[in-house]
Design a protein around this motif. Structure first.
Motif, PDB file in Angstrom:
ATOM      1  N   GLY A  27      75.723 -15.287  -0.861  1.00 55.31           N
ATOM      2  CA  GLY A  27      76.329 -15.578   0.434  1.00 55.31           C
ATOM      3  C   GLY A  27      75.660 -16.683   1.202  1.00 55.31           C
ATOM      4  N   TRP A  28      76.411 -17.174   2.200  1.00 59.14           N
ATOM      5  CA  TRP A  28      75.945 -18.271   3.045  1.00 59.14           C
ATOM      6  C   TRP A  28      75.081 -17.745   4.189  1.00 59.14           C
ATOM      7  N   CYS A  29      75.437 -16.608   4.738  1.00 57.80           N
ATOM      8  CA  CYS A  29      74.705 -16.046   5.889  1.00 57.80           C
ATOM      9  C   CYS A  29      73.725 -15.004   5.382  1.00 57.80           C
ATOM     10  N   ASP A  30      72.529 -15.432   5.061  1.00 52.83           N
ATOM     11  CA  ASP A  30      71.558 -14.527   4.458  1.00 52.83           C
ATOM     12  C   ASP A  30      70.578 -13.984   5.500  1.00 52.83           C
ATOM     13  N   GLU A  31      69.692 -14.852   6.007  1.00 54.18           N
ATOM     14  CA  GLU A  31      68.729 -14.418   7.011  1.00 54.18           C
ATOM     15  C   GLU A  31      68.857 -15.284   8.254  1.00 54.18           C
ATOM     16  N   PRO A  32      68.741 -14.690   9.450  1.00 53.43           N
ATOM     17  CA  PRO A  32      68.847 -15.486  10.677  1.00 53.43           C
ATOM     18  C   PRO A  32      67.789 -16.580  10.732  1.00 53.43           C
ATOM     19  N   ARG A  33      68.214 -17.765  11.165  1.00 53.09           N
ATOM     20  CA  ARG A  33      67.276 -18.868  11.355  1.00 53.09           C
ATOM     21  C   ARG A  33      66.820 -18.853  12.813  1.00 53.09           C
ATOM     22  N   VAL A  34      65.572 -18.559  13.039  1.00 50.28           N
ATOM     23  CA  VAL A  34      65.009 -18.524  14.384  1.00 50.28           C
ATOM     24  C   VAL A  34      64.081 -19.722  14.532  1.00 50.28           C
ATOM     25  N   PRO A  35      64.258 -20.544  15.564  1.00 43.21           N
ATOM     26  CA  PRO A  35      63.416 -21.736  15.706  1.00 43.21           C
ATOM     27  C   PRO A  35      61.953 -21.363  15.922  1.00 43.21           C
ATOM     28  N   VAL A  36      61.069 -22.272  15.520  1.00 41.01           N
ATOM     29  CA  VAL A  36      59.632 -21.984  15.609  1.00 41.01           C
ATOM     30  C   VAL A  36      59.174 -21.802  17.051  1.00 41.01           C
ATOM     31  N   VAL A  37      59.887 -22.394  18.008  1.00 39.48           N
ATOM     32  CA  VAL A  37      59.473 -22.252  19.412  1.00 39.48           C
ATOM     33  C   VAL A  37      59.592 -20.816  19.893  1.00 39.48           C
ATOM     34  N   ALA A  38      60.327 -19.977  19.166  1.00 40.07           N
ATOM     35  CA  ALA A  38      60.466 -18.575  19.565  1.00 40.07           C
ATOM     36  C   ALA A  38      59.107 -17.880  19.622  1.00 40.07           C
ATOM     37  N   ALA A  39      58.163 -18.350  18.804  1.00 37.37           N
ATOM     38  CA  ALA A  39      56.829 -17.724  18.784  1.00 37.37           C
ATOM     39  C   ALA A  39      56.093 -17.933  20.091  1.00 37.37           C
ATOM     40  N   ARG A  40      56.511 -18.912  20.908  1.00 31.21           N
ATOM     41  CA  ARG A  40      55.830 -19.198  22.165  1.00 31.21           C
ATOM     42  C   ARG A  40      56.476 -18.492  23.357  1.00 31.21           C
ATOM     43  N   LEU A  41      57.481 -17.671  23.096  1.00 28.46           N
ATOM     44  CA  LEU A  41      58.159 -16.975  24.181  1.00 28.46           C
ATOM     45  C   LEU A  41      57.318 -15.810  24.701  1.00 28.46           C
ATOM     46  N   ASP A  42      57.351 -15.611  25.999  1.00 24.95           N
ATOM     47  CA  ASP A  42      56.658 -14.489  26.648  1.00 24.95           C
ATOM     48  C   ASP A  42      56.982 -13.182  25.921  1.00 24.95           C
ATOM     49  N   ARG A  43      55.950 -12.445  25.538  1.00 27.27           N
ATOM     50  CA  ARG A  43      56.136 -11.234  24.739  1.00 27.27           C
ATOM     51  C   ARG A  43      56.840 -10.121  25.505  1.00 27.27           C
ATOM     52  N   THR A  44      56.913 -10.211  26.824  1.00 26.99           N
ATOM     53  CA  THR A  44      57.603  -9.164  27.583  1.00 26.99           C
ATOM     54  C   THR A  44      59.120  -9.319  27.523  1.00 26.99           C
ATOM     55  N   ILE A  45      59.589 -10.443  26.986  1.00 22.56           N
ATOM     56  CA  ILE A  45      61.027 -10.694  26.892  1.00 22.56           C
ATOM     57  C   ILE A  45      61.477 -10.376  25.473  1.00 22.56           C
ATOM     58  N   ALA A  46      62.454  -9.502  25.354  1.00 21.58           N
ATOM     59  CA  ALA A  46      62.931  -9.078  24.035  1.00 21.58           C
ATOM     60  C   ALA A  46      63.626 -10.236  23.321  1.00 21.58           C
ATOM     61  N   GLN A  47      63.418 -10.293  22.011  1.00 19.59           N
ATOM     62  CA  GLN A  47      64.100 -11.288  21.182  1.00 19.59           C
ATOM     63  C   GLN A  47      64.951 -10.571  20.143  1.00 19.59           C
ATOM     64  N   VAL A  48      66.210 -10.984  20.046  1.00 17.23           N
ATOM     65  CA  VAL A  48      67.177 -10.339  19.162  1.00 17.23           C
ATOM     66  C   VAL A  48      67.870 -11.427  18.347  1.00 17.23           C
ATOM     67  N   THR A  49      68.136 -11.156  17.086  1.00 20.61           N
ATOM     68  CA  THR A  49      68.919 -12.080  16.269  1.00 20.61           C
ATOM     69  C   THR A  49      70.338 -11.535  16.113  1.00 20.61           C
ATOM     70  N   THR A  50      71.208 -12.351  15.560  1.00 19.47           N
ATOM     71  CA  THR A  50      72.583 -11.904  15.363  1.00 19.47           C
ATOM     72  C   THR A  50      72.680 -10.808  14.310  1.00 19.47           C
ATOM     73  N   SER A  51      71.650 -10.650  13.485  1.00 19.49           N
ATOM     74  CA  SER A  51      71.648  -9.564  12.511  1.00 19.49           C
ATOM     75  C   SER A  51      71.160  -8.252  13.102  1.00 19.49           C
ATOM     76  N   SER A  52      70.302  -8.321  14.121  1.00 21.18           N
ATOM     77  CA  SER A  52      69.763  -7.097  14.712  1.00 21.18           C
ATOM     78  C   SER A  52      70.536  -6.649  15.947  1.00 21.18           C
ATOM     79  N   TYR A  53      71.337  -7.528  16.538  1.00 20.29           N
ATOM     80  CA  TYR A  53      72.139  -7.166  17.703  1.00 20.29           C
ATOM     81  C   TYR A  53      73.229  -6.172  17.293  1.00 20.29           C
ATOM     82  N   ARG A  54      73.442  -5.149  18.120  1.00 20.70           N
ATOM     83  CA  ARG A  54      74.489  -4.179  17.849  1.00 20.70           C
ATOM     84  C   ARG A  54      75.509  -4.085  18.984  1.00 20.70           C
ATOM     85  N   ASN A  55      75.037  -3.962  20.237  1.00 15.99           N
ATOM     86  CA  ASN A  55      75.955  -3.878  21.372  1.00 15.99           C
ATOM     87  C   ASN A  55      75.182  -4.188  22.648  1.00 15.99           C
ATOM     88  N   PRO A  56      75.873  -4.453  23.763  1.00 16.37           N
ATOM     89  CA  PRO A  56      75.174  -4.813  25.007  1.00 16.37           C
ATOM     90  C   PRO A  56      74.228  -3.733  25.513  1.00 16.37           C
TER      91      PRO A  56
END
Length: 415
Positions: free
Chosen positions: A129-158
């Motif tokens: 398949g074409w959609c295998d693993e979410p591509r997360v940019p490297v700058v995501a590692a510099r995001l404040d740890r108190t803010i949740a990070q979700v990918t399109t594979s782990s998102y389920r509902n609001p």
């Protein structure tokens, strides 16, 4: 050590399409699947997901939609059932729960290791398949740890996201659909927009997918485009499969209260910066849209369909007066960032030197430079719809014919 003439890796739409084509050609083969048939559609999709493509556009070799809603859009669960029924219709030789751990050249073909077997095959088709693993940019590692990070594979509902505003990064099909869902659930949303393709769900009263099919958009091959690499990087179109045929393009999202920013370019803790490129990317998307609709209008005139379809409706422009250049996520009470920034396809188990400089499998019409090794389901593999359910059938048939042509000349596999 089990042997087979051809081994297919993956039992999604691509793997099953080539399995059916191989069966029709009387080619001995097996299909290895890491989970169940259509596993990715079962376990890696958010709850409200529906296909972008209408049900009539889920054609596979020897199989098509026969239900009461050809113009509807399947849920991920419905598609998993559809593909399971397809596999059953021709007794596809699928070995479920057989994740591939290694693929390497061997005498007479290839050796493939799973957790409980070592297979030998003259041919291998990679259909993961074409959609295998979410591509997360490297700058995501510099995001404040108190803010949740979700990918399109782990998102389920609001409801599963933390309270507060949501920053969605990426405005192709998945990003705009998630922004739409979150806004309709009452969440305040900021959408970071990069290069994108805008289309209306319906044009002149007819689903845009039907028009695209009619004007030959999907039949266009990679040999007919001026920049193949760029075409393969194009984001998916801003569409959603909904019964009300609502649009999820940027003007539609703005009417729901979604605020727009340019492409995300920097992260420093809770502060994020955006490029000042929103006017450029939206203008480019509008120009591409105009070209497509001009083709549709020409098709309507050529076939004398003007009296049978609606007049073109006026389109709302994107409002660029209130775009965001920088955001302090803590001050804005942003509780989560959703990365809708595409997918990558790592092949840690592939020990055949067949990857190009971008880490993609080098191929032409699914045939790689290594004899007996094939790939299916890649973006713009040959046709414009190669990575769609409806389009993979063409590549599957071509690959199966090529494999069948090798059958008579190939020596028996050494066991």
């Amino acid at each position: 050590m089990p042997t087979t003439h051809t081994l297919v890796i993956g039992a999604g739409q691509a793997g099953l399409a080539v399995s059916r084509s191989l069966a029709d050609a009387d080619v001995d083969h097996v299909v290895l699947e890491r989970g169940r048939v259509a596993e990715r559609w079962r376990s890696h999709r958010w709850e409200a997901l529906r296909l972008l493509t209408p049900n009539w556009a889920t054609r596979l070799p020897g199989w098509s939609y026969q239900g009461p809603h050809p113009d509807g859009y399947m849920t991920a669960t419905e598609l998993a059932g559809y593909l399971t029924d397809y596999a059953g219709s021709f007794a596809a030789p699928v070995h479920e729960h057989s994740p591939v751990r290694s693929l390497e050249p061997a005498e007479g073909g290839y050796a493939v290791w799973t957790d409980d077997a070592r297979w030998r095959a003259a041919n291998v088709v990679i259909a993961t398949g074409w959609c295998d693993e979410p591509r997360v940019p490297v700058v995501a590692a510099r995001l404040d740890r108190t803010i949740a990070q979700v990918t399109t594979s782990s998102y389920r509902n609001p409801d599963e996201l933390p309270d507060g505003r949501v920053l969605v990064v990426g405005a192709s099909a998945t990003g705009v659909q998630l922004a739409d869902e979150l806004a309709r659930a009452g969440r305040d949303v900021v959408l970071a927009v990069g290069r994108h393709s805008r289309l209306p769900r319906c044009y002149r009263g007819v689903d845009i997918w039907w028009w695209l099919d009619q004007i030959g958009t999907f039949a266009r091959t990679i040999d007919q485009v001026s920049d193949p690499a760029r075409s393969r990087r194009e984001g998916s179109v801003q569409l959603a499969g909904r019964a009300d045929h609502r649009d999820v393009d940027l003007p539609a999202l703005q009417r729901l209260g979604v605020r727009l920013a340019g492409r995300l370019v920097g992260v420093d803790g809770a502060r994020v910066g955006f490029a000042d490129d929103l006017p450029v990317t939206t203008a480019a998307a509008e120009a591409r849209l105009e070209r497509i609709l001009h083709q549709v209008d020409g098709h309507i005139r050529a076939l004398g369909l003007g009296a049978e379809v609606l007049s073109p409706a006026p389109r709302r422009p994107v409002d660029l007066t209130d775009r965001i250049d920088e955001l302090d996520l803590r001050d804005e009470q942003v509780g989560a960032v959703v990365w809708a920034t595409g997918f990558t396809r790592p092949y840690p188990w592939l020990h055949v030197p067949v990857l190009d400089q971008r880490g993609e499998i080098a191929q032409r019409r699914g045939i790689t430079p290594h004899a007996g090794l094939y790939v299916l389901g890649q973006r713009f593999q040959h046709r414009g719809d190669s990575n769609f359910i409806d389009g993979v059938r063409h590549d599957a048939a071509h690959v199966a014919r090529h494999i069948a042509s090798r059958l008579q000349s190939h020596e028996p596999i050494a066991s």
